[in-house]
Design a protein around this motif. Structure first.
Motif, PDB file in Angstrom:
ATOM      1  N   ALA A   1      43.850 -63.661  14.999  1.00  0.00           N
ATOM      2  CA  ALA A   1      43.191 -62.831  13.986  1.00  0.00           C
ATOM      3  C   ALA A   1      43.106 -61.376  14.447  1.00  0.00           C
ATOM      4  N   LEU A   2      42.784 -61.176  15.716  1.00  0.00           N
ATOM      5  CA  LEU A   2      42.634 -59.810  16.218  1.00  0.00           C
ATOM      6  C   LEU A   2      43.969 -59.075  16.306  1.00  0.00           C
ATOM      7  N   LEU A   3      45.061 -59.795  16.438  1.00  0.00           N
ATOM      8  CA  LEU A   3      46.372 -59.143  16.426  1.00  0.00           C
ATOM      9  C   LEU A   3      46.607 -58.381  15.123  1.00  0.00           C
ATOM     10  N   GLN A   4      45.954 -58.829  14.062  1.00  0.00           N
ATOM     11  CA  GLN A   4      46.136 -58.212  12.749  1.00  0.00           C
ATOM     12  C   GLN A   4      45.351 -56.912  12.600  1.00  0.00           C
ATOM     13  N   THR A   5      44.478 -56.602  13.560  1.00  0.00           N
ATOM     14  CA  THR A   5      43.579 -55.454  13.407  1.00  0.00           C
ATOM     15  C   THR A   5      44.109 -54.165  14.026  1.00  0.00           C
ATOM     16  N   GLY A   6      45.239 -54.236  14.713  1.00  0.00           N
ATOM     17  CA  GLY A   6      45.773 -53.049  15.363  1.00  0.00           C
ATOM     18  C   GLY A   6      45.098 -52.791  16.703  1.00  0.00           C
ATOM     19  N   PHE A   7      45.582 -51.765  17.393  1.00  0.00           N
ATOM     20  CA  PHE A   7      45.129 -51.452  18.751  1.00  0.00           C
ATOM     21  C   PHE A   7      43.624 -51.261  18.837  1.00  0.00           C
ATOM     22  N   TRP A   8      43.082 -50.349  18.028  1.00  0.00           N
ATOM     23  CA  TRP A   8      41.655 -50.035  18.130  1.00  0.00           C
ATOM     24  C   TRP A   8      40.791 -51.187  17.636  1.00  0.00           C
ATOM     25  N   GLY A   9      41.225 -51.872  16.611  1.00  0.00           N
ATOM     26  CA  GLY A   9      40.467 -53.031  16.129  1.00  0.00           C
ATOM     27  C   GLY A   9      40.396 -54.127  17.181  1.00  0.00           C
ATOM     28  N   TYR A  10      41.514 -54.362  17.852  1.00  0.00           N
ATOM     29  CA  TYR A  10      41.566 -55.382  18.909  1.00  0.00           C
ATOM     30  C   TYR A  10      40.588 -55.026  20.016  1.00  0.00           C
ATOM     31  N   TRP A  11      40.632 -53.758  20.465  1.00  0.00           N
ATOM     32  CA  TRP A  11      39.764 -53.344  21.573  1.00  0.00           C
ATOM     33  C   TRP A  11      38.298 -53.323  21.173  1.00  0.00           C
ATOM     34  N   LEU A  12      37.998 -52.881  19.970  1.00  0.00           N
ATOM     35  CA  LEU A  12      36.607 -52.874  19.514  1.00  0.00           C
ATOM     36  C   LEU A  12      36.078 -54.303  19.430  1.00  0.00           C
ATOM     37  N   ALA A  13      36.849 -55.192  18.841  1.00  0.00           N
ATOM     38  CA  ALA A  13      36.425 -56.591  18.724  1.00  0.00           C
ATOM     39  C   ALA A  13      36.278 -57.237  20.096  1.00  0.00           C
ATOM     40  N   THR A  14      37.184 -56.951  21.024  1.00  0.00           N
ATOM     41  CA  THR A  14      37.088 -57.509  22.373  1.00  0.00           C
ATOM     42  C   THR A  14      35.826 -57.005  23.067  1.00  0.00           C
ATOM     43  N   ALA A  15      35.508 -55.730  22.901  1.00  0.00           N
ATOM     44  CA  ALA A  15      34.273 -55.182  23.476  1.00  0.00           C
ATOM     45  C   ALA A  15      33.052 -55.875  22.874  1.00  0.00           C
ATOM     46  N   VAL A  16      33.079 -56.144  21.582  1.00  0.00           N
ATOM     47  CA  VAL A  16      31.971 -56.845  20.923  1.00  0.00           C
ATOM     48  C   VAL A  16      31.868 -58.276  21.453  1.00  0.00           C
ATOM     49  N   VAL A  17      33.007 -58.955  21.602  1.00  0.00           N
ATOM     50  CA  VAL A  17      33.008 -60.321  22.149  1.00  0.00           C
ATOM     51  C   VAL A  17      32.354 -60.331  23.528  1.00  0.00           C
ATOM     52  N   ILE A  18      32.664 -59.346  24.355  1.00  0.00           N
ATOM     53  CA  ILE A  18      32.090 -59.281  25.702  1.00  0.00           C
ATOM     54  C   ILE A  18      30.596 -58.978  25.636  1.00  0.00           C
ATOM     55  N   ALA A  19      30.207 -57.966  24.877  1.00  0.00           N
ATOM     56  CA  ALA A  19      28.793 -57.580  24.796  1.00  0.00           C
ATOM     57  C   ALA A  19      27.936 -58.699  24.204  1.00  0.00           C
ATOM     58  N   VAL A  20      28.386 -59.275  23.109  1.00  0.00           N
ATOM     59  CA  VAL A  20      27.644 -60.378  22.480  1.00  0.00           C
ATOM     60  C   VAL A  20      27.631 -61.584  23.417  1.00  0.00           C
ATOM     61  N   GLY A  21      28.728 -61.772  24.139  1.00  0.00           N
ATOM     62  CA  GLY A  21      28.835 -62.903  25.055  1.00  0.00           C
ATOM     63  C   GLY A  21      27.786 -62.897  26.148  1.00  0.00           C
ATOM     64  N   ILE A  22      27.422 -61.732  26.633  1.00  0.00           N
ATOM     65  CA  ILE A  22      26.377 -61.658  27.663  1.00  0.00           C
ATOM     66  C   ILE A  22      25.091 -62.287  27.128  1.00  0.00           C
ATOM     67  N   HIS A  23      24.742 -61.946  25.909  1.00  0.00           N
ATOM     68  CA  HIS A  23      23.519 -62.481  25.305  1.00  0.00           C
ATOM     69  C   HIS A  23      23.658 -63.964  24.945  1.00  0.00           C
ATOM     70  N   LEU A  24      24.808 -64.347  24.377  1.00  0.00           N
ATOM     71  CA  LEU A  24      25.020 -65.760  24.028  1.00  0.00           C
ATOM     72  C   LEU A  24      24.966 -66.653  25.264  1.00  0.00           C
ATOM     73  N   CYS A  25      25.636 -66.235  26.332  1.00  0.00           N
ATOM     74  CA  CYS A  25      25.688 -67.044  27.551  1.00  0.00           C
ATOM     75  C   CYS A  25      24.323 -67.112  28.227  1.00  0.00           C
ATOM     76  N   ASP A  26      23.590 -66.002  28.188  1.00  0.00           N
ATOM     77  CA  ASP A  26      22.240 -65.995  28.749  1.00  0.00           C
ATOM     78  C   ASP A  26      21.339 -66.963  27.978  1.00  0.00           C
ATOM     79  N   TYR A  27      21.416 -66.911  26.657  1.00  0.00           N
ATOM     80  CA  TYR A  27      20.644 -67.806  25.805  1.00  0.00           C
ATOM     81  C   TYR A  27      21.005 -69.267  26.068  1.00  0.00           C
ATOM     82  N   ALA A  28      22.302 -69.559  26.121  1.00  0.00           N
ATOM     83  CA  ALA A  28      22.748 -70.941  26.331  1.00  0.00           C
ATOM     84  C   ALA A  28      22.305 -71.462  27.694  1.00  0.00           C
ATOM     85  N   ALA A  29      22.426 -70.642  28.731  1.00  0.00           N
ATOM     86  CA  ALA A  29      22.007 -71.067  30.068  1.00  0.00           C
ATOM     87  C   ALA A  29      20.509 -71.374  30.086  1.00  0.00           C
TER      88      ALA A  29
END
Length: 169
Positions: free
Chosen positions: A54-82
Motif C-alpha cells: 500500500a505504501l508503495l503507492q504513496t510515492g517517496f514522501w508518502g512512504y517516508w511519512l507513513a514509515t515515521a508514523v508507524v515507528i512513532a505510533v509503534g513506540i506507544h502500541l508496544c509500550d501499551y501491549a507490554a
C-alpha cells in the motif's frame, strides 16, 4: 489446545479474543499475526507485506511519512501491549517487525528479488541481533526498546540490500 495459537498470552493470561477485541493490542500483534505460536516475528513480518504494498503507492514522501508514523505510533502500541501482557517484548508483539521491514525496503525500488532479499535480511538481523542490535535489545526498555532493535535491524538490512541492489537487476 491449538497447535497454532497459545491458550493465553503474557503473564496477564490474556486470550486471543482479548487481543482481537482491543484495537491497540490487535495492532501491536500485527493485525493478529503475532497470535501465532511458532515464529510470530516471521508472521509479523509477513503482515507487513500488504502495508508495504500500500505504501508503495504513496510515492517517496508518502512512504517516508507513513514509515515515521508507524515507528512513532509503534513506540506507544508496544509500550501499551507490554504493560497489558505484563511481559517486556513478548514475542507476539510484532508491530516492530512491520516497522523494520518498511525500513529494510525503503531505499530500493520494488522488485520481487529485492522484497525476498529484504525480508530475509531483516529476519536475519532481527534474529541474530549483531552489535549494536543485541546491545540495544538488552538495555533499552519499554515501547522504545521494543521498537529500537527492529528499527536498527531494518536499517542494517536496508544497507546490505542497497549494496546488493545493483547486481540484482
Amino acid at each position: 489446545m491449538s497447535i497454532f495459537f497459545r491458550a493465553s498470552y503474557g503473564k496477564a493470561g490474556l486470550s486471543a479474543g482479548d487481543i482481537l477485541r482491543d484495537v491497540r493490542l490487535w495492532l501491536a500483534f500485527g493485525f493478529g499475526a503475532g497470535l501465532i505460536k511458532r515464529a510470530p516475528g516471521t508472521f509479523g513480518t509477513l503482515a507487513a507485506l500488504p502495508v508495504y504494498a500500500a505504501l508503495l503507492q504513496t510515492g517517496f514522501w508518502g512512504y517516508w511519512l507513513a514509515t515515521a508514523v508507524v515507528i512513532a505510533v509503534g513506540i506507544h502500541l508496544c509500550d501499551y501491549a507490554a504493560a497489558r501482557l505484563q511481559v517486556h517484548d513478548f514475542g507476539g508483539i510484532v508491530w516492530d517487525e512491520i516497522a523494520g521491514l518498511l525500513l529494510a525496503m525503503a531505499w530500493v525500488p520494488f522488485s520481487w528479488r529485492h522484497l525476498a532479499l529484504g525480508f530475509a535480511l531483516f529476519r536475519f538481523f532481527d534474529i541474530v541481533k549483531p552489535w549494536p542490535i543485541g546491545w540495544l535489545d538488552r538495555r533499552v526498555h519499554g515501547g522504545l526498546g521494543i521498537m529500537l532493535d527492529d528499527v536498527v535491524a531494518g536499517l542494517f538490512a536496508a544497507l546490505v540490500l542497497a549494496l546488493c541492489a545493483p547486481w540484482m537487476s
